[in-house]
Design a protein around this motif. Structure first.
Motif, PDB file in Angstrom:
ATOM      1  N   VAL A  36      68.626  53.652  17.740  1.00 32.59           N
ATOM      2  CA  VAL A  36      67.295  53.067  17.878  1.00 32.59           C
ATOM      3  C   VAL A  36      66.403  53.597  16.777  1.00 32.59           C
ATOM      4  CG1 VAL A  36      65.320  52.773  19.412  1.00 32.59           C
ATOM      5  CG2 VAL A  36      67.619  52.927  20.367  1.00 32.59           C
ATOM      6  N   ALA A  37      65.650  52.722  16.160  1.00 33.26           N
ATOM      7  CA  ALA A  37      64.721  53.131  15.113  1.00 33.26           C
ATOM      8  C   ALA A  37      63.688  54.086  15.688  1.00 33.26           C
ATOM      9  CB  ALA A  37      64.039  51.916  14.511  1.00 33.26           C
ATOM     10  N   SER A  38      63.384  55.121  14.924  1.00 31.71           N
ATOM     11  CA  SER A  38      62.454  56.141  15.388  1.00 31.71           C
ATOM     12  C   SER A  38      61.035  55.588  15.434  1.00 31.71           C
ATOM     13  CB  SER A  38      62.518  57.362  14.463  1.00 31.71           C
ATOM     14  OG  SER A  38      61.559  58.308  14.825  1.00 31.71           O
ATOM     15  N   ARG A  39      60.326  55.963  16.490  1.00 30.88           N
ATOM     16  CA  ARG A  39      58.919  55.597  16.643  1.00 30.88           C
ATOM     17  C   ARG A  39      58.146  56.811  17.130  1.00 30.88           C
ATOM     18  NH1 ARG A  39      61.380  51.294  19.201  1.00 30.88           N
ATOM     19  NH2 ARG A  39      60.889  52.219  21.210  1.00 30.88           N
ATOM     20  N   GLY A  40      56.849  56.724  17.022  1.00 30.18           N
ATOM     21  CA  GLY A  40      55.998  57.800  17.492  1.00 30.18           C
ATOM     22  C   GLY A  40      54.599  57.297  17.757  1.00 30.18           C
ATOM     23  N   ARG A  41      53.773  58.170  18.290  1.00 28.95           N
ATOM     24  CA  ARG A  41      52.382  57.832  18.578  1.00 28.95           C
ATOM     25  C   ARG A  41      51.462  58.902  18.046  1.00 28.95           C
ATOM     26  NH1 ARG A  41      50.046  56.665  24.196  1.00 28.95           N
ATOM     27  NH2 ARG A  41      51.466  58.325  24.900  1.00 28.95           N
ATOM     28  N   ILE A  42      50.289  58.479  17.548  1.00 31.13           N
ATOM     29  CA  ILE A  42      49.208  59.390  17.227  1.00 31.13           C
ATOM     30  C   ILE A  42      48.115  59.172  18.265  1.00 31.13           C
ATOM     31  CG2 ILE A  42      48.348  57.729  15.527  1.00 31.13           C
ATOM     32  CD1 ILE A  42      47.816  61.569  15.569  1.00 31.13           C
ATOM     33  N   ILE A  43      47.675  60.257  18.871  1.00 28.18           N
ATOM     34  CA  ILE A  43      46.690  60.193  19.939  1.00 28.18           C
ATOM     35  C   ILE A  43      45.531  61.119  19.575  1.00 28.18           C
ATOM     36  CG2 ILE A  43      46.294  60.491  22.417  1.00 28.18           C
ATOM     37  CD1 ILE A  43      49.337  60.308  22.791  1.00 28.18           C
ATOM     38  N   LEU A  44      44.304  60.586  19.665  1.00 28.79           N
ATOM     39  CA  LEU A  44      43.103  61.385  19.471  1.00 28.79           C
ATOM     40  C   LEU A  44      42.382  61.493  20.804  1.00 28.79           C
ATOM     41  CD1 LEU A  44      41.713  60.054  16.050  1.00 28.79           C
ATOM     42  CD2 LEU A  44      43.162  62.028  16.479  1.00 28.79           C
ATOM     43  N   VAL A  45      42.052  62.716  21.177  1.00 29.11           N
ATOM     44  CA  VAL A  45      41.464  62.990  22.480  1.00 29.11           C
ATOM     45  C   VAL A  45      40.194  63.798  22.283  1.00 29.11           C
ATOM     46  CG1 VAL A  45      41.823  64.048  24.738  1.00 29.11           C
ATOM     47  CG2 VAL A  45      43.747  62.981  23.539  1.00 29.11           C
ATOM     48  N   SER A  46      39.164  63.403  23.000  1.00 22.10           N
ATOM     49  CA  SER A  46      37.915  64.156  23.018  1.00 22.10           C
ATOM     50  C   SER A  46      37.943  65.100  24.207  1.00 22.10           C
ATOM     51  CB  SER A  46      36.719  63.208  23.118  1.00 22.10           C
ATOM     52  OG  SER A  46      35.516  63.935  23.247  1.00 22.10           O
ATOM     53  N   LEU A  47      37.671  66.386  23.962  1.00 23.44           N
ATOM     54  CA  LEU A  47      37.706  67.396  25.005  1.00 23.44           C
ATOM     55  C   LEU A  47      36.298  67.728  25.465  1.00 23.44           C
ATOM     56  CD1 LEU A  47      40.411  69.859  23.634  1.00 23.44           C
ATOM     57  CD2 LEU A  47      40.717  67.880  25.110  1.00 23.44           C
ATOM     58  N   GLY A  48      36.159  67.997  26.728  1.00 26.54           N
ATOM     59  CA  GLY A  48      34.883  68.358  27.328  1.00 26.54           C
ATOM     60  C   GLY A  48      34.779  67.803  28.729  1.00 26.54           C
ATOM     61  N   GLU A  49      33.961  68.432  29.528  1.00 27.63           N
ATOM     62  CA  GLU A  49      33.816  68.009  30.915  1.00 27.63           C
ATOM     63  C   GLU A  49      33.093  66.675  31.003  1.00 27.63           C
ATOM     64  OE1 GLU A  49      32.103  69.790  35.162  1.00 27.63           O
ATOM     65  OE2 GLU A  49      31.903  70.918  33.287  1.00 27.63           O
ATOM     66  N   PRO A  64      33.944  65.743  37.120  1.00 27.93           N
ATOM     67  CA  PRO A  64      34.164  67.110  36.604  1.00 27.93           C
ATOM     68  C   PRO A  64      35.634  67.456  36.449  1.00 27.93           C
ATOM     69  CG  PRO A  64      32.543  67.098  38.372  1.00 27.93           C
ATOM     70  CD  PRO A  64      33.159  65.732  38.353  1.00 27.93           C
ATOM     71  N   LYS A  65      36.549  66.728  37.092  1.00 26.90           N
ATOM     72  CA  LYS A  65      37.969  67.026  36.979  1.00 26.90           C
ATOM     73  C   LYS A  65      38.577  66.506  35.683  1.00 26.90           C
ATOM     74  CE  LYS A  65      38.791  67.132  41.970  1.00 26.90           C
ATOM     75  NZ  LYS A  65      39.599  66.588  43.090  1.00 26.90           N
ATOM     76  N   VAL A  66      37.852  65.661  34.987  1.00 26.71           N
ATOM     77  CA  VAL A  66      38.348  65.070  33.742  1.00 26.71           C
ATOM     78  C   VAL A  66      37.784  65.840  32.558  1.00 26.71           C
ATOM     79  CG1 VAL A  66      38.423  62.996  32.314  1.00 26.71           C
ATOM     80  CG2 VAL A  66      38.602  62.805  34.814  1.00 26.71           C
ATOM     81  N   TRP A  67      38.667  66.418  31.757  1.00 29.04           N
ATOM     82  CA  TRP A  67      38.286  67.159  30.558  1.00 29.04           C
ATOM     83  C   TRP A  67      38.865  66.551  29.286  1.00 29.04           C
ATOM     84  CZ3 TRP A  67      35.865  72.048  29.414  1.00 29.04           C
ATOM     85  CH2 TRP A  67      35.117  72.559  30.482  1.00 29.04           C
ATOM     86  N   ALA A  68      39.703  65.560  29.415  1.00 25.50           N
ATOM     87  CA  ALA A  68      40.335  64.937  28.243  1.00 25.50           C
ATOM     88  C   ALA A  68      40.120  63.428  28.305  1.00 25.50           C
ATOM     89  CB  ALA A  68      41.813  65.270  28.205  1.00 25.50           C
ATOM     90  N   LYS A  69      39.515  62.887  27.293  1.00 29.54           N
ATOM     91  CA  LYS A  69      39.255  61.453  27.211  1.00 29.54           C
ATOM     92  C   LYS A  69      39.920  60.900  25.959  1.00 29.54           C
ATOM     93  CE  LYS A  69      35.536  58.048  26.906  1.00 29.54           C
ATOM     94  NZ  LYS A  69      34.068  57.843  26.795  1.00 29.54           N
TER      95      LYS A  69
END
Length: 1402
Positions: free
Chosen positions: A1103-1116, A1121-1126
């Motif tokens: 299978v051809a290699s694939r990947g993902r780039i993910i950018l996440v904003s951190l903070g409450e 309040p349970k979510v710190w990663a958007k």
């Protein structure tokens, strides 16, 4: 940077090999010729020999006998006896008459070579006194035989064998690369040993019939002999028809040595098993080392291709077990049987069926040891323990039975110690000492549970066991601490009971490291912690490591002029002493007066209401008469008190001759006066009064006393009694029985001339005298005896040098001495000597009876058999600067017994240091957080139990506790946070103080969720039966790694880190890289700190290699309040994202073989520039606009980002082939260097020098430093070096690294003058200092090319490991070597101190 120093500050901790042998002593009852050891609990246990990469350690196994009552109530481990055992000895409860067991270190060595294999050469069991020898094999074909020398208490080399170089090149048969290193095995009866080299050459080593040795410490009769090698020769296995050898082993039960060899006639692999499966063979050869003939006894063909290891079966059964990935086979001359361990096993050719076990396991990478002659213990790659039982009739094995046992650590080796213990060595978790017993003979483990919830045997020791954090139970496994293995209906003796007794801390493998400051508001370079991702699988943990101890602060108060503090007990009348008695008073000495405080629930001053001496400063304070009296020593006398009431006041000395120091040993107090004499205060236990005497031996003399102390050789077996007479009569067996009394009292004095004397109390007879104590010789012996340790006088031939030594000696005096023991039954005395130049010498006592030791004082009035061995301390030596005189004046040695349950010494002064005693080993931990410390004492009351008090140089008195979550039995104190998964990478968000941790867990999923469809659908696409390949069940469960990114917030010490949020990923998606990046939003022109995650899908090579780039904003999230990663952005790319970094507001991504620079506009990433990498990028590093990346196979590349034109320009590269592991920039002022570690365990430093002709007009990176580290390094951490006194250089950085073996080290730049001086010293030490196992440090540190062409670069490296040998030399040798290289001892130590101080980050 042109010159560098590489220093390993934390030794490797992962155990790669283990074995049991009688190295330091002989067995009480020699084993039978069958080779299987049997005996009872009182027999002498063999030593445990461990290999940790390049570290060799030898341990004694100690145990305490008792009953269930003492085990349950802890009566053997409390009160005054708590110092006899390490805290880990409390584990396991009562079993088979044993209540506690622990490991005690005998000796430890750092070798200049990585040990590939180890075997024990047993001395032939002829009924005489004998010892075994250790055979160590090193790459590529060299090995050494070591034995233990009683005279020096060290390992000596009896023979070295070398099969490398041009004269042995024919053994390689034209090959340059070989899978694995040499493999060594030894005959169980000690007749010979063999080493497999180059995969087809067997080196046979004939053992000597006669042996040699000297008398030992604890063997009752006869002459000691040690096994050794007489001769060796090479057997070409290819000529015998054995091409590809996998393993070999010596068999039991034969008159002549017989070796079974596992080999493969034709190679195959998993992709060809349909056509060629059973390719392995076992051949048994009879070995005749005299005629060098090797006839074949029997052979067996048709073994599975995945057979990988042999295990010889002990007598009376005999034969050999063949371990395969899917089955276990047994072969001998009379019988054959097999058992399948999973559904993948197939019957051998010609066999219709094969028995199968009742459960399924995988045995590849398993390790095994024998618990009895018919029962083996297997440890699988998942940590499961499996019992294998041989059902036999005579010598005919009828079948093999397997029973599942308990989960353990992921082991790297196993060995049995006697017939009651086995050791589980691990490179991925803590190693364990386990007691085992048969259920038919052992007591039930009903009471072995110690009140904690253990889910399995492999719990890492995060702190002392009494404070260990509880972990979640694993419902699929039972607790080993209350475990009884499965019972076979036909074999009742398959019942085994287990009890974990001790553990050795392991912080490896270190995959990633970062650091945090204890106080973020402090300046850079302040006290920091090293945070490391360690372990694998269920042994994974986040380790918080610190070089310096920082006690938990309780309160403090300013006390100007404070010079001393002491705490004392008080027991009224005949009240018996409590097991955990509190201190009664705290005595504080100021410059002009003394304060007294009661240590109740609060510290209240009672100075005005007590009858203590308060008109002036106090010298010392302590207890007498079993804590019923308090003795306060001041400058003019001694005051005796019953609590607050004075009972006696003695005036001591004359005007102008005040008391300078005091030492307590109930009922004596030794006072040292200003004129160099001593006075002795003697107590009467009946009247509870004291009197003062001045023995002539302690009076004023031309050679005044500079330091003195008292020593109480207490306990049921006073140790020094063994040195007074015939050692074999007084010692007998290990638990020799002496009548218990108050102990033997000794007075130890050191004089200005350097003489140390042991005086017996009350007779004052001199039992032992040592001259030239400040010289720091390796072994101390009584200077009056006829038998003396050989002294090397070669350094004294130079008269000018001898004059310099005498001049130096006239200035160096002993300023403090401490003699103490830790452990009542096995503990031996330690001697610590503090010299006027700041040097601390440490010695440990041992007993040695020389051939003519009885020539002096044979009447038993002398310690004629007593010797002291110097122990090497990793402490800065040499003279301090002249401005340190004030601090040096307060340097003192302060013993402590129970501070946080620990014991040892505290070295007060300019560089306060804890010297903690674990397993008869000194663990040295500095305390640099408060600067110089002038006074120290322990404090135990209601509100500060087992705490401490110390006074800083700023007159601040602090009350603290030692953290109970740290494990101090390690090179550096460590706190382990268990993760129950494999930690891969880590990033730190400094603004939020959040740690981003990449974890993976092994989970079972259906095949349909892992394999893609025929149309190469998206990940997780479920296929139906028609899409599955032939014979593949889409619902079959397979093991895969499930990744997640966890956000952790550090909490206060003792509180588990809080998980703020978790980011999940798709099936078959692996997180490859994670970083906190600062990128510029092109739309808003704002710089954003985002979490960038790069992933890749692992779905097979089709299978051809694939990947993902993910950018996440951190903070409450304010709304939740349970979510710190958007998640802000996610995009799938054609290629795995293997590395990423921020480059001047842009995001640089390594996508497969391409490097692409992206711009962030707030909603998507836009490609700006690119560069084609050769194969696969494994690392990216950025400094300003420069880019360094490492390729998986094509070494490193150096790029430059040009904003104008938006180009990534190649500046230079390394044209060699190098499998990169990690890269980093190294900065030395204005010089920028490039550093890389590779798969061959080398470290190289390159420079970009376009003006150099060798750089091909700047296209080629030039090597400046090459160094073979011996361990894999996967991460470098760049830290700014601390400023040292007298240094004006700035902007210098060092690189901290962690190794997969659990080691920690630094790479620091050096100036040319320091480098030249230390390199010259290093070259001298190669020839002048004997090295363990005869290894050559220079050859070990050379760049290892593994057969590939390589042009060696310049020798611009200083090895701090080798320079440690200079510190351990005696003073005369240090001065002589310094003169030979044209410098001074002081200058050398100054350079070493500068390196140490500039890298004191943690």
């Amino acid at each position: 940077m042109s010159y560098a120093a590489i220093k390993l500050v934390h030794g490797p901790t992962g155990v790669s090999a283990c074995a049991s042998a009688f190295i330091t002593h002989s067995p009480v009852n020699p084993a039978s010729s069958s080779g299987w050891k049997s005996g009872n609990a009182k027999d002498s246990l063999p030593n445990l020999v461990l290999v940790k990469a390049n570290v060799l350690e030898i341990y004694n196994v100690r145990f305490q006998e008792g009953d269930e009552k003492s085990a349950r109530g802890g009566e053997q481990l409390v009160g005054s006896a708590c110092v006899a055992f390490p805290a880990s000895a409390k584990r396991g409860g009562f079993m088979s008459g044993i209540t506690a067991a622990w490991l005690e270190l005998v000796c430890q060595y750092r070798l200049f070579g990585i040990v590939d294999s180890m075997a024990i050469l047993h001395r032939g069991r002829d009924g005489g006194r004998h010892r075994d020898a250790i055979i160590l094999a090193f790459p590529a074909a060299k090995f050494s035989v070591l034995f233990f020398d009683d005279a020096t208490q060290q390992l000596k080399t009896s023979s070295m064998h070398y099969f490398e170089g041009p004269e042995w090149i024919h053994l390689k048969r034209g090959r340059e690369k070989f899978p694995g290193g040499p493999l060594v095995r030894a005959d169980s009866q000690g007749r010979c040993a063999g080493v497999l080299i180059y995969k087809c050459q067997l080196v046979m080593m004939k053992a000597a019939q006669e042996a040699y040795g000297l008398v030992e410490e604890d063997d009752p009769s006869g002459n000691i002999v040690s096994a050794r090698i007489e001769s060796s020769y090479v057997v070409n296995l290819q000529e015998l028809g054995m091409m590809h050898v996998k393993d070999f082993v010596f068999l039991y039960g034969y008159i002549e040595p017989v070796v079974a060899i596992l080999h493969e006639r034709e190679l195959t692999w998993a992709g060809r098993v349909t056509f060629r499966r059973d390719t392995c063979c076992v051949t048994a050869l009879s070995i005749n080392t005299n005629t060098k003939k090797h006839p074949r006894l029997w052979f067996q063909t048709g073994l599975p291709y995945d057979a990988y290891s042999l295990l010889a079966v002990p007598s009376p059964i005999g034969g050999v077990l063949v371990l395969c990935a899917n089955s276990i086979l047994y072969y001998s001359q009379v019988s054959t049987c097999i058992v399948a361990v999973n559904e993948l096993a197939t019957p051998p050719a010609g066999s219709l069926e094969m028995p199968r076990s009742k459960f399924s396991i995988e045995l590849d990478a398993a390790h095994a040891t024998w618990l009895s002659y018919d029962a083996a213990l297997l440890s699988t790659k998942t940590g499961m323990l499996v019992h294998l039982h041989l059902i036999f009739d005579g010598r005919n094995v009828q079948r093999l039975e397997l029973s599942k046992s308990k989960g353990s650590v992921l082991s790297s080796s196993l060995c049995t110690i006697g017939d009651k213990f086995f050791f589980v060595g691990s490179r991925l978790g803590d190693s364990l000492l386990v007691q085992f017993g048969s259920a038919s003979t052992s007591n039930s483990l009903e009471h072995s549970y110690d009140g904690e919830d253990y889910d399995e045997m492999d719990e890492d020791i995060m702190v002392r066991p009494s404070k260990r954090m509880r972990l979640d139970d694993d419902a699929s496994e039972q607790s080993l601490y209350q475990y009884k293995s499965g019972v076979s209906d036909s074999q009742k003796n398959m019942n085994f009971l287990f009890s974990v007794r001790d553990s050795l801390c392991n912080i490896g493998p270190i995959r990633d490291i970062t650091c945090r400051s204890q106080n973020p508001s402090e300046q850079p370079g302040s006290a920091q912690d090293l945070i490391a991702c360690c372990g694998h699988g269920k042994n994974g943990s986040l380790n918080i490591i610190s070089r310096s101890i920082r006690p938990d602060f309780i309160t403090q108060v300013k006390l100007p002029g404070c010079v001393g503090v002491w705490t004392v007990y008080h027991r009224s009348g005949q009240i018996p002493a409590e097991k955990d008695e509190y201190h009664a008073y705290l005595i504080i000495s100021l410059e002009s007066r003394t304060m007294v405080l009661e240590t109740g629930e609060t510290l209240g001053e009672v100075t005005d209401s007590v009858e203590y001496y308060t008109e002036g400063p106090s010298i010392s304070a302590g207890n007498l008469f079993g804590r019923r009296r308090i003795a306060q020593v001041y400058q003019k006398g001694v005051r005796i008190l019953d609590g607050a009431r004075q009972t006696q006041d003695l005036q001591v000395g004359e005007p102008g001759n005040a008391i300078e120091s005091a030492s307590f040993a109930d009922p004596y107090v030794l006072l040292r006066m200003q004129d160099g004499s001593c006075q002795l205060v003697v107590g009467d236990s009946e009247t509870l009064t004291v009197s003062v005497s001045t023995p002539p031996e302690l009076g004023l003399s031309p050679d005044p006393i500079s330091a003195c102390t008292l020593y109480n050789d207490r306990g049921p077996s006073p140790w020094l009694r063994r040195a007074t007479g015939d050692v074999w009569q007084t010692l007998g067996v290990p638990d020799a029985n002496f009548a218990f009394d108050q102990g033997d009292m000794y007075c130890i004095v050191c004089r200005n001339s350097g003489t140390m004397e042991f005086l017996e109390l009350p007779s004052m007879a001199c039992l032992y005298r040592v001259e030239r104590l400040p010289y720091g010789v390796q072994v101390l012996a009584d200077s009056r005896t006829a038998s003396k340790v050989p002294v090397d006088t070669s350094s004294n031939k130079d008269e000018e040098g001898a004059e310099e030594i005498r001049e130096r000696m006239s200035k160096i005096k002993v300023v403090d001495i401490c003699v103490d023991t830790w452990g009542e039954k096995y503990g031996r005395p330690f001697v610590f000597v503090l010299l006027s130049d700041g040097t601390l010498l440490s010695y440990r006592a041992f007993i040695y009876e020389g051939q003519d030791s009885g020539a002096h004082a044979s009447d038993g009035t002398s310690f004629r058999n007593l010797r002291f061995l110097r122990l090497q301390l990793d402490l800065e030596l040499g003279e301090e600067d002249s401005n340190a005189d004030e601090v040096r004046s307060v340097q003192k040695i302060i013993p402590f017994k129970d501070v946080g349950g620990l014991q040892g010494l505290f070295l007060a002064g300019g560089k306060p240091t804890w010297l903690m005693i674990f397993r008869e080993q000194i663990r040295l931990h500095p305390q640099a957080s408060d600067g110089p410390i002038v006074a120290f004492t322990s404090l135990h009351n209601v509100n500060c139990q087992h705490g401490l008090i110390y006074v800083t140089n700023e007159a601040s008195l602090k009350i603290c506790r030692l953290s109970n979550i740290l494990n101090y039995d390690n090179d550096w104190p460590v706190q382990k946070i268990p993760l129950k998964g494999t930690p891969h990478q880590m990033a730190h968000h400094p603004d939020l103080n959040i740690y981003v941790l990449v974890l993976s867990f092994s989970v079972s999923v259906p095949t349909s969720l892992v394999l893609p469809s025929a149309a190469d659908g998206p990940p997780g696409h479920q296929i139906d039966q028609s899409e599955a390949s032939d014979g593949l069940d889409p619902q079959k469960m397979v093991q895969v790694d499930d990744f997640e990114v966890r956000l952790l917030e550090p909490m206060a010490q003792g509180v588990p880190w809080e998980t703020k949020d978790t980011i999940k990923f798709q099936p078959a998606e692996n997180v490859l890289t994670v970083r906190i990046v600062s990128i510029k939003n092109a739309a808003t022109e704002q710089v954003e700190n985002l979490l960038a995650i790069g992933t890749g899908y692992l779905q097979g090579e089709d299978v051809a290699s694939r990947g993902r780039i993910i950018l996440v904003s951190l903070g409450e999230d304010p709304s939740d309040p349970k979510v710190w990663a958007k998640e802000l952005y996610s995009k799938e790319l054609k290629g795995a994202i293997s590395a990423l970094a921020a480059l001047q507001g842009h995001l640089l991504l390594a996508i497969g073989p391409k490097i692409i620079l992206h711009t962030w506009n707030g909603s998507e990433l836009i490609g700006t520039a690119f560069f084609d990498a050769p194969l696969y990028v494994v690392s990216l590093n950025i400094v300003k606009n420069f880019v360094l990346f490492g390729d998986f196979h094509k070494s490193i590349y150096f790029l430059c980002w040009k904003e104008e034109g938006a180009q990534l320009v190649l500046l230079a590269k390394d044209f060699g082939s190098l499998d990169c592991y990690a890269t980093e920039f190294l900065i030395d002022g204005s010089t920028l260097s490039l550093l890389v570690s590779d798969s061959r365990k080398n470290i190289q430093v390159f420079s970009y020098a376009p003006k150099n002709a060798e750089s091909w007009k700047g296209q080629k990176l030039l090597p400046r430093v090459e160094f073979h580290l011996g361990s894999h390094v996967t991460k470098f951490l760049r830290l700014q070096m601390l400023q040292t006194p007298g240094s004006s250089r700035t902007n210098r950085f060092a690189l901290c690294f962690g190794t997969l073996d659990g080691g920690i080290g630094y790479i620091t730049p050096l100036d040319e003058l320091t480098f030249r001086r230390l390199q010259t010293l290093q070259r001298k030490l190669v020839d002048l200092v004997p090295h363990v196992a005869g290894l050559n440090p220079k050859a070990y540190r050379q760049f290892q090319a593994n057969g590939e062409h390589h042009k060696h670069g310049p020798d611009n490296t200083v090895d701090s490991e080798q320079l440690r040998e200079y510190e351990s030399l005696s003073l005369d040798k240090q001065v002589a070597i310094a003169r030979q290289i044209g410098t001074t001892r002081q200058q050398i130590f100054a350079n070493l101190r500068d390196i140490s101080l500039s890298t004191s980050f943690f």
